[in-house]
Design a protein around this motif. Structure first.
Motif, PDB file in Angstrom:
ATOM      1  N   ASN A   1      27.174  24.385  36.649  1.00 25.57           N
ATOM      2  CA  ASN A   1      27.773  23.544  37.688  1.00 25.57           C
ATOM      3  C   ASN A   1      27.107  22.163  37.624  1.00 25.57           C
ATOM      4  O   ASN A   1      25.915  22.052  37.901  1.00 25.57           O
ATOM      5  N   PRO A   2      27.861  21.116  37.291  1.00 24.63           N
ATOM      6  CA  PRO A   2      27.249  19.794  37.089  1.00 24.63           C
ATOM      7  C   PRO A   2      26.667  19.200  38.367  1.00 24.63           C
ATOM      8  O   PRO A   2      25.868  18.269  38.303  1.00 24.63           O
ATOM      9  N   ASP A   3      27.052  19.740  39.541  1.00 20.12           N
ATOM     10  CA  ASP A   3      26.565  19.171  40.802  1.00 20.12           C
ATOM     11  C   ASP A   3      25.414  19.967  41.417  1.00 20.12           C
ATOM     12  O   ASP A   3      24.924  19.618  42.486  1.00 20.12           O
ATOM     13  N   ALA A   4      24.989  21.038  40.752  1.00 21.98           N
ATOM     14  CA  ALA A   4      23.972  21.911  41.360  1.00 21.98           C
ATOM     15  C   ALA A   4      22.578  21.284  41.369  1.00 21.98           C
ATOM     16  O   ALA A   4      21.841  21.396  42.341  1.00 21.98           O
ATOM     17  N   ILE A   5      22.190  20.630  40.258  1.00 21.37           N
ATOM     18  CA  ILE A   5      20.824  20.083  40.120  1.00 21.37           C
ATOM     19  C   ILE A   5      20.952  18.668  39.555  1.00 21.37           C
ATOM     20  O   ILE A   5      21.867  18.382  38.764  1.00 21.37           O
ATOM     21  N   TYR A   6      20.007  17.796  39.943  1.00 19.56           N
ATOM     22  CA  TYR A   6      20.016  16.437  39.369  1.00 19.56           C
ATOM     23  C   TYR A   6      18.628  16.101  38.842  1.00 19.56           C
ATOM     24  O   TYR A   6      17.634  16.251  39.561  1.00 19.56           O
ATOM     25  N   PHE A   7      18.545  15.700  37.582  1.00 19.95           N
ATOM     26  CA  PHE A   7      17.275  15.213  37.030  1.00 19.95           C
ATOM     27  C   PHE A   7      17.378  13.702  36.843  1.00 19.95           C
ATOM     28  O   PHE A   7      18.393  13.195  36.354  1.00 19.95           O
ATOM     29  N   LYS A   8      16.280  13.037  37.228  1.00 18.49           N
ATOM     30  CA  LYS A   8      16.245  11.570  37.182  1.00 18.49           C
ATOM     31  C   LYS A   8      16.446  11.065  35.744  1.00 18.49           C
ATOM     32  O   LYS A   8      15.907  11.631  34.798  1.00 18.49           O
ATOM     33  N   ARG A   9      17.228  10.014  35.589  1.00 21.45           N
ATOM     34  CA  ARG A   9      17.438   9.370  34.282  1.00 21.45           C
ATOM     35  C   ARG A   9      16.294   8.389  34.066  1.00 21.45           C
ATOM     36  O   ARG A   9      15.987   7.595  34.970  1.00 21.45           O
ATOM     37  N   VAL A  10      15.695   8.409  32.880  1.00 16.74           N
ATOM     38  CA  VAL A  10      14.557   7.517  32.611  1.00 16.74           C
ATOM     39  C   VAL A  10      15.023   6.361  31.726  1.00 16.74           C
ATOM     40  O   VAL A  10      15.292   6.545  30.537  1.00 16.74           O
ATOM     41  N   TYR A  11      15.129   5.163  32.359  1.00 17.41           N
ATOM     42  CA  TYR A  11      15.608   3.988  31.616  1.00 17.41           C
ATOM     43  C   TYR A  11      14.486   3.030  31.208  1.00 17.41           C
ATOM     44  O   TYR A  11      14.714   2.080  30.499  1.00 17.41           O
ATOM     45  N   LEU A  12      13.254   3.265  31.707  1.00 22.41           N
ATOM     46  CA  LEU A  12      12.114   2.370  31.437  1.00 22.41           C
ATOM     47  C   LEU A  12      12.388   0.964  32.002  1.00 22.41           C
ATOM     48  O   LEU A  12      13.266   0.804  32.857  1.00 22.41           O
TER      49      LEU A  12
ATOM     50  N   LEU B   1      15.189  -1.113  25.133  1.00 22.52           N
ATOM     51  CA  LEU B   1      16.008  -0.188  24.339  1.00 22.52           C
ATOM     52  C   LEU B   1      15.166   1.000  23.866  1.00 22.52           C
ATOM     53  O   LEU B   1      15.592   1.775  23.019  1.00 22.52           O
ATOM     54  N   ASP B   2      13.956   1.130  24.416  1.00 17.80           N
ATOM     55  CA  ASP B   2      13.131   2.308  24.126  1.00 17.80           C
ATOM     56  C   ASP B   2      13.595   3.497  24.967  1.00 17.80           C
ATOM     57  O   ASP B   2      14.324   3.331  25.951  1.00 17.80           O
ATOM     58  N   PHE B   3      13.127   4.670  24.571  1.00 13.09           N
ATOM     59  CA  PHE B   3      13.461   5.908  25.295  1.00 13.09           C
ATOM     60  C   PHE B   3      12.164   6.627  25.703  1.00 13.09           C
ATOM     61  O   PHE B   3      11.109   6.405  25.099  1.00 13.09           O
ATOM     62  N   SER B   4      12.293   7.516  26.692  1.00 11.94           N
ATOM     63  CA  SER B   4      11.194   8.426  27.022  1.00 11.94           C
ATOM     64  C   SER B   4      11.814   9.742  27.486  1.00 11.94           C
ATOM     65  O   SER B   4      12.612   9.756  28.423  1.00 11.94           O
ATOM     66  N   PHE B   5      11.476  10.825  26.801  1.00 15.33           N
ATOM     67  CA  PHE B   5      12.058  12.126  27.167  1.00 15.33           C
ATOM     68  C   PHE B   5      11.012  13.163  27.556  1.00 15.33           C
ATOM     69  O   PHE B   5      11.365  14.313  27.809  1.00 15.33           O
ATOM     70  N   SER B   6       9.733  12.762  27.592  1.00 16.17           N
ATOM     71  CA  SER B   6       8.735  13.793  27.925  1.00 16.17           C
ATOM     72  C   SER B   6       8.765  14.102  29.424  1.00 16.17           C
ATOM     73  O   SER B   6       8.508  15.226  29.841  1.00 16.17           O
ATOM     74  N   GLY B   7       9.128  13.093  30.253  1.00 14.89           N
ATOM     75  CA  GLY B   7       9.148  13.285  31.706  1.00 14.89           C
ATOM     76  C   GLY B   7      10.185  14.317  32.128  1.00 14.89           C
ATOM     77  O   GLY B   7       9.933  15.141  33.009  1.00 14.89           O
ATOM     78  N   ILE B   8      11.333  14.308  31.479  1.00 17.01           N
ATOM     79  CA  ILE B   8      12.400  15.231  31.906  1.00 17.01           C
ATOM     80  C   ILE B   8      12.027  16.682  31.584  1.00 17.01           C
ATOM     81  O   ILE B   8      12.355  17.601  32.327  1.00 17.01           O
ATOM     82  N   LYS B   9      11.287  16.835  30.514  1.00 15.39           N
ATOM     83  CA  LYS B   9      10.825  18.186  30.148  1.00 15.39           C
ATOM     84  C   LYS B   9       9.905  18.720  31.255  1.00 15.39           C
ATOM     85  O   LYS B   9      10.059  19.852  31.720  1.00 15.39           O
ATOM     86  N   THR B  10       8.994  17.863  31.747  1.00 21.50           N
ATOM     87  CA  THR B  10       8.086  18.258  32.825  1.00 21.50           C
ATOM     88  C   THR B  10       8.877  18.473  34.113  1.00 21.50           C
ATOM     89  O   THR B  10       8.608  19.410  34.877  1.00 21.50           O
ATOM     90  N   ALA B  11       9.877  17.607  34.359  1.00 18.19           N
ATOM     91  CA  ALA B  11      10.696  17.741  35.571  1.00 18.19           C
ATOM     92  C   ALA B  11      11.412  19.099  35.589  1.00 18.19           C
ATOM     93  O   ALA B  11      11.489  19.761  36.630  1.00 18.19           O
ATOM     94  N   VAL B  12      11.923  19.513  34.422  1.00 12.64           N
ATOM     95  CA  VAL B  12      12.615  20.810  34.348  1.00 12.64           C
ATOM     96  C   VAL B  12      11.621  21.937  34.638  1.00 12.64           C
ATOM     97  O   VAL B  12      11.897  22.846  35.432  1.00 12.64           O
ATOM     98  N   LEU B  13      10.462  21.846  34.018  1.00 13.60           N
ATOM     99  CA  LEU B  13       9.426  22.874  34.201  1.00 13.60           C
ATOM    100  C   LEU B  13       9.024  22.964  35.680  1.00 13.60           C
ATOM    101  O   LEU B  13       8.972  24.061  36.255  1.00 13.60           O
ATOM    102  N   ASN B  14       8.775  21.802  36.304  1.00 11.12           N
ATOM    103  CA  ASN B  14       8.371  21.783  37.720  1.00 11.12           C
ATOM    104  C   ASN B  14       9.473  22.344  38.616  1.00 11.12           C
ATOM    105  O   ASN B  14       9.201  23.102  39.552  1.00 11.12           O
ATOM    106  N   PHE B  15      10.707  21.979  38.311  1.00 10.77           N
ATOM    107  CA  PHE B  15      11.828  22.455  39.119  1.00 10.77           C
ATOM    108  C   PHE B  15      11.921  23.983  39.052  1.00 10.77           C
ATOM    109  O   PHE B  15      12.018  24.662  40.082  1.00 10.77           O
TER     110      PHE B  15
END
Ligand code: KG4
Ligand code: ZN
Length: 343
Positions: A201-212, A217-231
């Motif tokens: 369900n696309p509306d069940a959970i929301y993880f923050k988008r990391v735009y820096l 034009l850089d990316f960061s994806f380590s935060g979302i991994k931790t966010a999923v784990l914490n959630f």
């Protein structure tokens, strides 16, 4: 044959790829036409360990490589005598895996007296587009999203990329693989998350988008991994077991949105009209759909390689090798393998 002759006649490349867990060989004509593309995947072997085990990958490359090369020649209906150039990925990748391909290529080059070309795996990924789109020519902006890399580059020519932005921590594919492990889906993470997300369900959970920072034009994806784990952990502490499918879609949507928006920004910033995508994560259906939707809105022409050419294969190495040979000539037998090579 010298590089001037190369421009006049057909060049048949025998290409070898062994940088991670696929043992692959292909025969490619003039950088664009695939005569064979053999991929021996080790996915079923590494699945039981939950990820690629480098030592096991090397052993399987060693066992499989000669058979894969023979099959690529057989399927292309050519012999080694017909081949003009031997190409091989010599980095970046798992060093113990790379050396198997490099040794095989050097052996063939020496035994047959054929020129040898070492290929940077990332240029290989980008070149998969020259196969899927025979008319495509540089310059263009390319989003390269694989298990080891996430970068936005401008291809100035067939052999020269300028990096516009890169991940500051995890690659997008690495984030898919790590999150898949956290939510119990296992290896290979990308395809398993995509499949689970279809029932989420696309509306069940929301993880923050990391735009820096603004404009980065850089990316960061380590935060979302931790966010999923914490959630997941905090839900479990409350006695709730989060639905895997809902976590999968929330994670996938967050990663895809950032990849798409940064890629569009890069194209606009460069004043270009074309966006090219490459790498294993480019096989993701949601990413492909969102890119198509946003590029149509922004009037940007989108180039997406066939899914089989997104993940590791040797045809893309054969394409990149052709252009490298035309531009820079061959390497010699001192060619080495490198776990890390720069653009
Ligand atoms: O380009 P690739 O085959 O190997 C590297 O050069 O790293 O990319 C492999 C990565 C893995 O992290 C895998 O999970 C991801 O690509 N991947 C996907 C999908 N298929 C492969 N990620 C998301 N969705 C997919 N369908
Ligand atoms: Zn790759």
């Amino acid at each position: 044959m010298n590089t001037n002759d190369a421009k006049k006649k057909d060049i048949l490349v025998l290409a070898i790829e062994s940088s991670c867990d696929e043992t692959a060989a292909a025969v490619v004509r003039n950088g664009r036409e695939v005569l064979s593309n053999i991929i021996s995947s080790q996915i079923s072997i590494h699945t039981e360990y939950g990820g690629v085990v480098p030592e096991i990958a090397s052993r399987h490359h060693l066992t499989n490589i000669n058979g894969v090369i023979d099959k690529s020649l057989e399927e292309a209906n050519v012999s080694l005598d017909d081949i003009d150039l031997i190409a091989v990925t010599n980095g970046p990748g798992l060093i113990g895996a790379l050396v198997i391909g490099v040794a095989a290529a050097k052996g063939l080059s020496f035994a047959m007296g054929k020129p040898l070309v070492g290929v940077n795996h990332m240029y290989g990924h980008i070149s998969s587009n020259f196969i899927s789109y025979p008319e495509l020519e540089p310059p263009f902006v390319c989003l390269v999203v694989s298990g080891g890399h996430t970068s936005l580059v401008r291809m100035e020519s067939y052999t020269k990329a300028t990096v516009l932005g890169s991940t500051r921590d995890d690659a997008a594919g690495e984030a898919f693989d790590k999150v898949a492990r956290v939510i119990g889906l296992g290896y290979p993470g990308g395809p398993k998350i995509e499949k689970a997300a279809k029932d989420g369900n696309p509306d069940a959970i929301y993880f923050k988008r990391v735009y820096l920072e603004k404009g980065s034009l850089d990316f960061s994806f380590s935060g979302i991994k931790t966010a999923v784990l914490n959630f997941v952990n905090s839900e479990r502490q409350k006695g709730n077991e989060p639905k895997t499918e809902d976590v999968a879609i929330a994670f996938q949507d967050a990663v895809v949105e950032v990849l798409v928006e940064k890629a569009i920004s890069a194209v606009k910033e460069m004043g270009e009209k074309k966006l090219v995508i490459a790498g294993g994560v480019a096989a993701n259906g949601k990413l492909r759909d969102e890119l198509a939707r946003r590029c149509a809105e922004e009037n940007i022409e989108l180039f997406l390689p066939e899914k089989i050419l997104c993940t590791d294969n040797a045809a893309m190495i054969g394409s990149a090798a052709y252009y490298k040979y035309i531009a820079d000539g061959a390497d010699d037998l001192s060619l080495d393998a490198y776990a890390d090579i720069d653009w």
